[in-house]
Design a protein around this motif. Structure first.
Motif, PDB file in Angstrom:
ATOM      1  N   ARG A 123      -2.619   6.133  -5.027  1.00 11.97           N
ATOM      2  CA  ARG A 123      -3.207   6.589  -3.759  1.00 11.97           C
ATOM      3  C   ARG A 123      -4.675   6.186  -3.672  1.00 11.97           C
ATOM      4  NH1 ARG A 123      -0.045  11.283  -4.634  1.00 11.97           N
ATOM      5  NH2 ARG A 123      -1.841  12.438  -5.465  1.00 11.97           N
ATOM      6  N   ALA A 124      -5.365   6.244  -4.808  1.00 10.32           N
ATOM      7  CA  ALA A 124      -6.780   5.855  -4.813  1.00 10.32           C
ATOM      8  C   ALA A 124      -6.939   4.379  -4.442  1.00 10.32           C
ATOM      9  CB  ALA A 124      -7.394   6.131  -6.186  1.00 10.32           C
ATOM     10  N   VAL A 125      -6.062   3.530  -4.985  1.00 11.63           N
ATOM     11  CA  VAL A 125      -6.131   2.108  -4.649  1.00 11.63           C
ATOM     12  C   VAL A 125      -5.825   1.893  -3.169  1.00 11.63           C
ATOM     13  CG1 VAL A 125      -5.090  -0.152  -5.048  1.00 11.63           C
ATOM     14  CG2 VAL A 125      -5.568   1.364  -6.985  1.00 11.63           C
ATOM     15  N   ALA A 126      -4.797   2.578  -2.665  1.00 11.56           N
ATOM     16  CA  ALA A 126      -4.420   2.419  -1.259  1.00 11.56           C
ATOM     17  C   ALA A 126      -5.539   2.880  -0.335  1.00 11.56           C
ATOM     18  CB  ALA A 126      -3.132   3.191  -0.976  1.00 11.56           C
ATOM     19  N   VAL A 127      -6.073   4.075  -0.611  1.00 15.26           N
ATOM     20  CA  VAL A 127      -7.141   4.608   0.238  1.00 15.26           C
ATOM     21  C   VAL A 127      -8.394   3.747   0.128  1.00 15.26           C
ATOM     22  CG1 VAL A 127      -8.689   6.577   0.586  1.00 15.26           C
ATOM     23  CG2 VAL A 127      -6.257   6.958   0.186  1.00 15.26           C
ATOM     24  N   GLY A 128      -8.719   3.306  -1.086  1.00 10.33           N
ATOM     25  CA  GLY A 128      -9.894   2.460  -1.269  1.00 10.33           C
ATOM     26  C   GLY A 128      -9.774   1.138  -0.528  1.00 10.33           C
ATOM     27  N   THR A 129      -8.583   0.539  -0.564  1.00 16.50           N
ATOM     28  CA  THR A 129      -8.371  -0.720   0.155  1.00 16.50           C
ATOM     29  C   THR A 129      -8.522  -0.527   1.653  1.00 16.50           C
ATOM     30  OG1 THR A 129      -6.868  -1.508  -1.571  1.00 16.50           O
ATOM     31  CG2 THR A 129      -6.740  -2.588   0.577  1.00 16.50           C
ATOM     32  N   LEU A 130      -7.887   0.520   2.176  1.00 23.17           N
ATOM     33  CA  LEU A 130      -7.996   0.800   3.612  1.00 23.17           C
ATOM     34  C   LEU A 130      -9.445   1.084   3.999  1.00 23.17           C
ATOM     35  CD1 LEU A 130      -4.820   3.009   4.168  1.00 23.17           C
ATOM     36  CD2 LEU A 130      -5.207   0.713   5.061  1.00 23.17           C
ATOM     37  N   ALA A 131     -10.146   1.852   3.162  1.00 21.21           N
ATOM     38  CA  ALA A 131     -11.547   2.176   3.460  1.00 21.21           C
ATOM     39  C   ALA A 131     -12.402   0.912   3.490  1.00 21.21           C
ATOM     40  CB  ALA A 131     -12.085   3.164   2.429  1.00 21.21           C
ATOM     41  N   LEU A 132     -12.205   0.011   2.510  1.00 19.50           N
ATOM     42  CA  LEU A 132     -12.960  -1.238   2.472  1.00 19.50           C
ATOM     43  C   LEU A 132     -12.731  -2.050   3.743  1.00 19.50           C
ATOM     44  CD1 LEU A 132     -14.613  -3.475   1.005  1.00 19.50           C
ATOM     45  CD2 LEU A 132     -12.430  -4.252   0.032  1.00 19.50           C
ATOM     46  N   VAL A 133     -11.473  -2.168   4.129  1.00 21.86           N
ATOM     47  CA  VAL A 133     -11.129  -2.988   5.296  1.00 21.86           C
ATOM     48  C   VAL A 133     -11.697  -2.376   6.571  1.00 21.86           C
ATOM     49  CG1 VAL A 133      -9.211  -3.767   6.724  1.00 21.86           C
ATOM     50  CG2 VAL A 133      -9.072  -3.979   4.240  1.00 21.86           C
ATOM     51  N   ILE A 134     -11.498  -1.067   6.756  1.00 18.95           N
ATOM     52  CA  ILE A 134     -11.900  -0.420   8.011  1.00 18.95           C
ATOM     53  C   ILE A 134     -13.418  -0.334   8.122  1.00 18.95           C
ATOM     54  CG2 ILE A 134     -11.818   1.748   9.305  1.00 18.95           C
ATOM     55  CD1 ILE A 134      -8.962   2.111   8.177  1.00 18.95           C
ATOM     56  N   VAL A 135     -14.092   0.012   7.030  1.00 19.07           N
ATOM     57  CA  VAL A 135     -15.563   0.062   7.062  1.00 19.07           C
ATOM     58  C   VAL A 135     -16.129  -1.327   7.365  1.00 19.07           C
ATOM     59  CG1 VAL A 135     -17.613   0.415   5.651  1.00 19.07           C
ATOM     60  CG2 VAL A 135     -15.771   2.088   5.590  1.00 19.07           C
ATOM     61  N   SER A 136     -15.522  -2.372   6.801  1.00 15.77           N
ATOM     62  CA  SER A 136     -15.969  -3.739   7.090  1.00 15.77           C
ATOM     63  C   SER A 136     -15.756  -4.078   8.562  1.00 15.77           C
ATOM     64  CB  SER A 136     -15.224  -4.739   6.207  1.00 15.77           C
ATOM     65  OG  SER A 136     -15.457  -4.484   4.839  1.00 15.77           O
ATOM     66  N   GLY A 137     -14.614  -3.660   9.098  1.00 16.68           N
ATOM     67  CA  GLY A 137     -14.344  -3.911  10.507  1.00 16.68           C
ATOM     68  C   GLY A 137     -15.333  -3.215  11.412  1.00 16.68           C
ATOM     69  N   ILE A 138     -15.623  -1.943  11.118  1.00 19.08           N
ATOM     70  CA  ILE A 138     -16.587  -1.195  11.931  1.00 19.08           C
ATOM     71  C   ILE A 138     -17.984  -1.779  11.765  1.00 19.08           C
ATOM     72  CG2 ILE A 138     -17.673   1.067  12.242  1.00 19.08           C
ATOM     73  CD1 ILE A 138     -15.007   2.327  11.472  1.00 19.08           C
ATOM     74  N   GLY A 139     -18.309  -2.247  10.555  1.00 17.49           N
ATOM     75  CA  GLY A 139     -19.600  -2.882  10.348  1.00 17.49           C
ATOM     76  C   GLY A 139     -19.746  -4.148  11.181  1.00 17.49           C
TER      77      GLY A 139
ATOM     78  N   LEU B 234       0.828  -1.209   0.000  1.00 16.21           N
ATOM     79  CA  LEU B 234       0.000   0.000   0.000  1.00 16.21           C
ATOM     80  C   LEU B 234       0.859   1.254   0.000  1.00 16.21           C
ATOM     81  CD1 LEU B 234      -2.807  -1.003   2.541  1.00 16.21           C
ATOM     82  CD2 LEU B 234      -3.010  -0.797   0.060  1.00 16.21           C
ATOM     83  N   ASP B 235       1.966   1.220   0.734  1.00 13.51           N
ATOM     84  CA  ASP B 235       2.873   2.363   0.760  1.00 13.51           C
ATOM     85  C   ASP B 235       3.491   2.600  -0.613  1.00 13.51           C
ATOM     86  OD1 ASP B 235       4.481   4.436   1.913  1.00 13.51           O
ATOM     87  OD2 ASP B 235       6.154   3.023   1.979  1.00 13.51           O
ATOM     88  N   ARG B 236       3.878   1.552  -1.289  1.00 15.36           N
ATOM     89  CA  ARG B 236       4.452   1.700  -2.624  1.00 15.36           C
ATOM     90  C   ARG B 236       3.408   2.209  -3.616  1.00 15.36           C
ATOM     91  NH1 ARG B 236       9.143  -2.512  -4.121  1.00 15.36           N
ATOM     92  NH2 ARG B 236       8.689  -1.484  -6.103  1.00 15.36           N
ATOM     93  N   LEU B 237       2.174   1.747  -3.458  1.00 13.41           N
ATOM     94  CA  LEU B 237       1.104   2.244  -4.325  1.00 13.41           C
ATOM     95  C   LEU B 237       0.841   3.722  -4.072  1.00 13.41           C
ATOM     96  CD1 LEU B 237      -1.445  -0.715  -4.136  1.00 13.41           C
ATOM     97  CD2 LEU B 237      -0.210   0.054  -6.174  1.00 13.41           C
ATOM     98  N   ALA B 238       0.830   4.120  -2.813  1.00 15.19           N
ATOM     99  CA  ALA B 238       0.552   5.514  -2.467  1.00 15.19           C
ATOM    100  C   ALA B 238       1.616   6.460  -2.994  1.00 15.19           C
ATOM    101  CB  ALA B 238       0.425   5.661  -0.954  1.00 15.19           C
ATOM    102  N   ALA B 239       2.814   5.933  -3.241  1.00 21.24           N
ATOM    103  CA  ALA B 239       3.900   6.763  -3.755  1.00 21.24           C
ATOM    104  C   ALA B 239       3.856   6.915  -5.273  1.00 21.24           C
ATOM    105  CB  ALA B 239       5.248   6.164  -3.334  1.00 21.24           C
ATOM    106  N   ARG B 240       2.888   6.282  -5.936  1.00 21.28           N
ATOM    107  CA  ARG B 240       2.832   6.285  -7.397  1.00 21.28           C
ATOM    108  C   ARG B 240       1.771   7.223  -7.954  1.00 21.28           C
ATOM    109  NH1 ARG B 240       5.654   2.454 -10.127  1.00 21.28           N
ATOM    110  NH2 ARG B 240       6.774   0.905  -8.863  1.00 21.28           N
ATOM    111  N   GLY B 241       1.516   8.304  -7.268  1.00 22.83           N
ATOM    112  CA  GLY B 241       0.595   9.295  -7.799  1.00 22.83           C
ATOM    113  C   GLY B 241      -0.853   9.000  -7.447  1.00 22.83           C
ATOM    114  N   LEU B 242      -1.736   9.725  -8.092  1.00 24.11           N
ATOM    115  CA  LEU B 242      -3.157   9.668  -7.761  1.00 24.11           C
ATOM    116  C   LEU B 242      -3.766   8.279  -7.924  1.00 24.11           C
ATOM    117  CD1 LEU B 242      -5.652  11.197  -6.856  1.00 24.11           C
ATOM    118  CD2 LEU B 242      -6.056  11.823  -9.264  1.00 24.11           C
ATOM    119  N   PRO B 243      -3.528   7.555  -9.025  1.00 24.70           N
ATOM    120  CA  PRO B 243      -4.133   6.215  -9.145  1.00 24.70           C
ATOM    121  C   PRO B 243      -3.712   5.283  -8.017  1.00 24.70           C
ATOM    122  CG  PRO B 243      -3.326   6.967 -11.274  1.00 24.70           C
ATOM    123  CD  PRO B 243      -2.787   7.923 -10.263  1.00 24.70           C
TER     124      PRO B 243
END
Length: 686
Positions: A662-678, A651-660
């Protein structure tokens, strides 16, 4: 006249060096930051906005509909009611002589209460005394199901309903049931009447929730994120609380609201005064850090700690095995360290249950005064400490600070991190934190100047880990044995490998001599019983249970009985795939596997790659062991830190590769965390 402190006037914090940060510099900066926040208009505007939004949410008409015998009826029951029952057509509960209900967060004005009751008793229908607020009245019952309707005029706040009646014992008529039974309750609804403005429960709900929003803003501002991100997070919190008030009001609870405020205050205090202490501990491990990293790490850990604290102390919260751990703690408090219990992980046979968790808690139990509350707090606190240690592992292993943050987010936010709200795997979790501590000690730079001292710390951690859960005897032995051998052969780091292997052997000898030797006969008998069961099953034809010991319909995990080797393999693979989705949402695990390969290609990260690969190898091994022996092993929980570190690197390497990226990294984290809170939400309220 003093000048208000702003970001521009705050003294910058010296960069962390081996000689350390300036004394209490983070605390001084954070105190100035909070003082500046309180002087600013933004935090007060957030408070005013939250107050108005919450007051408007209470104006949305809400009907409390309760089906007794089904969730969420337990949230309203203060006492005096038996467990739920069903006659096939409907669910209901029997009352005792006095049943007390509390409906939360009513607005003032006219309401209509409808109750469906049955006052049958062997001698005929009984009269029921009903206390509605301050009013007391009596209603006759005819022995059949009836709907009683009451028009109420209530003030804002919680509303108590008390039902009293004569009782009878079925055992008096020759039945085996010895309970004292009053009347049956099938359902209850409470609906507002009229459309005029209603006074909301300001003191009990709106004010503490508004204070919680302001505390969140003040705490999050210490992380020095961009103001628009901070305001977006605050707006998201206000929106979530608005939705809870408007559409899930029956789940509100004054105790839970004040619990939220209490732990938010505690989180802010930790952010103010704990960051320098944390930075000092990191420096002693050889880890350089700075104010921003410490504050951002602290915010992540505090956020999940507060969320889990609210769930842990939510009224009526039921967790499987929680009372089991309470009894084990009470055993240890009485001086009993040697006990066994039936273990589903070991074919429901009696096995040794090591007492390390309870030994650590027993001195605190004397001071705390409430053993159950202590257990609840200790579980979420040790997990938060595990997040802080995992960040240290990431940084000591040469991952970036951002990768460290991602690892902590995955570790604390994945659905597996909320498993304690479904299963009381407290001893497993305690053992996991000790394991992360050993990883910290493995990567610390203290091996260069203090190898013997560092090995002694690992030895102590191994001893405690070995007597924290029976499975750790095998896990720790295999893991550190393999890691030490790999380190010796691949990297020629003979000193560290030899010291750790020696510490492992010494810890095994000590724990066997002092503790496990008392259970040799029991363990050998269990192994023989397992082999006998397998042989017996073989004579009756092939039969296995995939996922044995773990069953939870709400998350889609149910044991599957199979009757052929092919079906066994296919169902086993499919069950493992389902577990990766349920507990991690699969993507972080796939990223972790890719991350191990990428780390191996980087000379600086090869050591970390080996450590993580061995961990995942044991996860797969224990899955296969469970398949072969027809028992459940908590391999997914054991793998949490390895998946978090490996996935965070990608995820860190993806976040360092510009907007696309970062979108994948943030989307993955959001999916995981929202699922956990759910998962947290469904477990807390259901």
């Amino acid at each position: 006249m003093s000048t208000p402190t702003t970001d521009a006037t705050l003294a910058p914090l010296p960069r962390a060096t081996p000689s350390g940060l300036a004394g209490w510099s983070v605390t001084r900066w954070n105190l100035a930051r909070v003082r500046d926040t309180l002087r600013s208009r933004t935090v007060w505007l957030c408070g005013v906005l939250a107050f108005i939004v919450f007051a408007l949410a209470f104006q949305i008409p809400y009907v409390y509909t309760i089906d007794f015998g089904a969730r969420p009826d337990h949230l309203l029951i203060l006492g005096g009611m038996h467990d739920d029952e069903s006659d096939g057509a409907q669910t209901y509960r029997w009352t005792r002589a006095r049943a007390e209900l509390r409906v939360p967060a009513l607005v003032s004005g006219a309401w209509q209460l409808v109750m469906r009751v049955n006052g049958w008793q062997p001698a005929g229908g009984v009269p029921v005394q009903i206390q509605l607020g301050d009013a007391v009245l009596t209603r006759p019952s005819d022995g059949d199901w009836q709907e009683w309707t009451f028009d109420l005029d209530v003030s804002a706040g919680d509303y108590d309903i008390i039902l009293s009646s004569d009782t009878f014992k079925p055992s008096d008529s020759g039945n085996a049931d010895t309970r004292e039974l009053g009347i049956r309750l099938d359902s209850m609804s409470l609906a507002p009447m009229g459309g005029s403005f209603r006074i909301p429960p300001v003191a009990g709900y709106i004010l503490p929730l508004t204070l919680g929003v302001m505390l969140f803003y003040a705490t999050a501002r210490l992380a020095e994120m961009r103001e628009r991100y901070l305001l977006a997070l605050t707006a998201a919190l206000i929106a979530a609380l608005f939705a809870a008030i408007a559409f899930y009001r029956v789940y509100l609870n004054a105790q839970a609201v004040w619990t939220l405020v209490f732990f938010l205050v505690g989180g802010l205090v930790f952010m103010l005064f704990g960051m320098d202490l944390l930075g000092g501990l990191y420096r002693r491990l050889g880890l350089e850090t700075d104010r921003i990293s410490l504050n951002r790490l602290g915010l992540i850990v505090v956020a999940f700690f507060v969320l889990k604290a609210v769930g842990s102390f939510y009224p009526g919260m039921y967790i499987i095995d929680q009372i089991f751990h309470l009894h084990r703690l009470q055993f240890v408090e009485k001086g009993n360290l040697f006990f066994v219990t039936r273990s589903r992980e070991f074919g429901s046979l009696e096995t040794v249950y090591p007492p390390a968790l309870y030994v650590f808690l027993s001195p605190l139990a004397t001071l705390f005064g409430d053993d159950l509350a202590l257990i609840r707090l200790a579980v979420i606190l040790t997990e938060a400490i595990g997040g802080l240690m995992l960040f240290a592992v990431a940084r000591l292993a040469h991952l970036s600070s951002r990768a460290g943050f991602f690892a902590v987010l995955l570790y604390l936010g994945s659905p597996i991190a909320f498993i304690t709200f479904g299963w009381g795997v407290y001893a497993n979790l305690f053992a996991q934190q000790l394991f992360i501590l050993m990883l910290v000690l493995w990567f610390t730079t203290r091996w260069r100047g203090h190898p013997l001292q560092t090995a002694a710390f690992i030895w102590l951690a191994l001893i405690v880990g070995l007597v924290s859960h029976a499975s750790m005897v095998i896990l720790l032995s295999l893991y550190w044995g393999l890691v030490s051998c790999a380190n010796w052969l691949l990297f020629q780091e003979h000193k560290r490998a030899a010291f750790v292997f020696g510490a492992l052997v010494a810890a095994l000898l000590v724990t066997f001599g002092v503790y496990f030797s008392f259970f040799v006969d029991k363990t050998l008998a269990n192994i023989g019983a397992l082999q006998s069961n397998s042989a017996s099953a073989a004579t009756e034809g092939f039969e296995r249970v995939v996922g044995n010991g773990m069953a939870e319909v709400g998350i889609g995990l149910l044991p599957v009985r199979v009757h052929s080797p092919v079906e066994w393999v296919l169902q086993g693979a499919w069950y493992l795939a389902r577990e990766t989705w349920v507990y991690y949402r699969t993507i972080p695990i796939l990223f972790a596997l890719v991350g191990f390969a990428l780390m191996w290609c980087d000379p600086v990260l090869k050591d970390l790659a080996v450590v993580l690969f061995v961990g995942v190898l044991l996860v797969i091994t224990f899955f296969l062991v469970g398949m072969m022996l027809n028992v459940y092993t908590r391999y997914m929980l054991f793998g949490a830190p390895f998946f978090a570190l490996g996935g965070a690197y990608v995820l860190d390497r993806l976040a360092a590769r510009g907007l696309p990226g970062r979108a994948v990294a943030v989307g993955t984290l959001a999916l995981v965390i929202v699922s956990g809170i759910g998962y947290w939400f469904t477990r807390v309220v259901n």
